[in-house]
Design an enzyme around this catalytic site. Sequence first.
Site, PDB file in Angstrom:
ATOM      1  NE  ARG A  24      -0.229   0.072   5.000  1.00  0.00           N
ATOM      2  CZ  ARG A  24      -0.591   0.700   6.102  1.00  0.00           C
ATOM      3  NH1 ARG A  24      -1.717   1.390   6.135  1.00  0.00           N
ATOM      4  NH2 ARG A  24       0.157   0.645   7.196  1.00  0.00           N
ATOM      5  CB  THR A 135      10.245   2.628   7.542  1.00  0.00           C
ATOM      6  OG1 THR A 135       9.995   1.889   8.729  1.00  0.00           O
ATOM      7  CG2 THR A 135       9.834   1.808   6.332  1.00  0.00           C
ATOM      8  CE  LYS A 160       9.893  -3.299   8.969  1.00  0.00           C
ATOM      9  NZ  LYS A 160       8.849  -3.482   9.994  1.00  0.00           N
ATOM     10  CE  LYS A 162       7.664  -1.218   5.338  1.00  0.00           C
ATOM     11  NZ  LYS A 162       6.968  -2.325   6.016  1.00  0.00           N
ATOM     12  CG  ASP A 191       8.604  -5.458   6.089  1.00  0.00           C
ATOM     13  OD1 ASP A 191       8.214  -6.570   5.679  1.00  0.00           O
ATOM     14  OD2 ASP A 191       7.893  -4.716   6.794  1.00  0.00           O
ATOM     15  CD  GLU A 219       9.003  -7.088   9.478  1.00  0.00           C
ATOM     16  OE1 GLU A 219       7.848  -6.837   9.879  1.00  0.00           O
ATOM     17  OE2 GLU A 219       9.958  -6.290   9.609  1.00  0.00           O
ATOM     18  CG  ASP A 244       4.806  -8.206  10.342  1.00  0.00           C
ATOM     19  OD1 ASP A 244       3.978  -8.286  11.271  1.00  0.00           O
ATOM     20  OD2 ASP A 244       4.980  -7.155   9.699  1.00  0.00           O
ATOM     21  CE  LYS A 268       4.186  -4.706  12.053  1.00  0.00           C
ATOM     22  NZ  LYS A 268       3.944  -4.610  10.594  1.00  0.00           N
ATOM     23  CB  SER A 296       3.588   0.455  15.011  1.00  0.00           C
ATOM     24  OG  SER A 296       4.447   1.263  14.202  1.00  0.00           O
ATOM     25  CB  ILE A 298       0.657   4.561   9.235  1.00  0.00           C
ATOM     26  CG1 ILE A 298       1.580   3.964   8.186  1.00  0.00           C
ATOM     27  CG2 ILE A 298       0.827   6.091   9.252  1.00  0.00           C
ATOM     28  CD1 ILE A 298       3.057   4.236   8.415  1.00  0.00           C
ATOM     29  CG  ASP A 321       9.271  -0.720  12.450  1.00  0.00           C
ATOM     30  OD1 ASP A 321       9.810   0.353  12.135  1.00  0.00           O
ATOM     31  OD2 ASP A 321       8.447  -1.302  11.716  1.00  0.00           O
ATOM     32  CG  ASP A 323       9.623   4.275  11.469  1.00  0.00           C
ATOM     33  OD1 ASP A 323       8.651   3.553  11.778  1.00  0.00           O
ATOM     34  OD2 ASP A 323      10.202   4.167  10.379  1.00  0.00           O
TER      35      ASP A 323
END
Length: 364
Positions: A24, A135, A160, A162, A191, A219, A244, A268, A296, A298, A321, A323
């Site tokens: 996303r 991230t 981290k 993506k 991730d 991840e 995850d 999470k 987490s 957003i 994580d 941020d």
Amino acid sequence: MNIQNIETFQIAIPLHKPFKTALRTVTVAESVVVKVTCDNGIVGYGEAPPTHVITGDSLASIDYAITKIFKPLLLGESLRNREQVFERLYKSAVGNTSAKAAVDMAIYDCIAQQASMPLFEFLGGYSSTIETDYTVSVNHPDEMADDAQQYIHDGFSILKVKVGKDKIEKDIERIKAIRKRIGGHALIRLDANQGWHAKEAVRAIQKMEDLGLDVELVEQPVKAYDVEGLKYVTENTQTPIMADESIFSIHDAKRVLENGAADLINIKLMKAGGIHEALRIAKLAHIYGIGCMVGSMIETKIGITAAAHFAASQPNVNRYDFDAPLMLSEDLIEGGIAYKESDIELGVGIGLGIEKINDKFIVD
């Protein structure tokens, strides 16, 4: 101490820069904030962001679950019998993990305030300061390298990154560009957000190992349901593999741990349904000798403060994580956790230490 009222309101805060993953793109942080008021005047806060592609929760479903299902069940309940309260909450609906998490963290906020303790001390008090990563969203390799360099300059030593949005070769280009730009001192975590298939994940990770890109962990390389594929990747790479999206509940964790399908777990609150269930997952992982990250969605500083207090309370949580609040254009609250570059201080306030909500971001 009985629950006197449960209220909800929606907030929206723009991000500094779009947050992009294989699943996303987010430009505005939206969330349902929960306010639990007890009959002795204590007020606790929680929140739940809509993360359709992971939890299946929307703003409307979160608000409905809290106001129409949880609230009628919990009003008047005594928090002195908290195990009964949490049992009623979790059994009241299938799924709806984000909505449950919001109510759960607000209740824990109340309980810790009643005990006159910061929540992390009430839960175990293992540490009072933790270090978050930052991230790097998935973009063109040069843009990701620029972002990585900026985050290092801003005081972060763990990134981290993506990946998993398009071809494996492109992902390798991304990591090569970042590693070249930032040098060998900072940690890089990948991730993939379920973006790879098992065999191509092994090929990509082995290639990065051969290139000496020094990736700390990868991840969720495969689809959430593909525990066999996750196990295949774990067994055929030297780089530690973290589960995850494959783990929402303690039953998911048990399946992954029993099968040796991952080296690490990312817990999470929005997946687990809150702190109560997250504690069970962390303790099960501890029995297996498995380390955990707490991450987490957003979220604003409300949700991240709750997650940070949980994470700091447990001995086998050693990666963080948190941020998301730094990505927001402004803070929603006064109080809660405090950032000093990559370090997070939990503070000495009781409960979550939330002092005030900024009404500016409340959506009518």
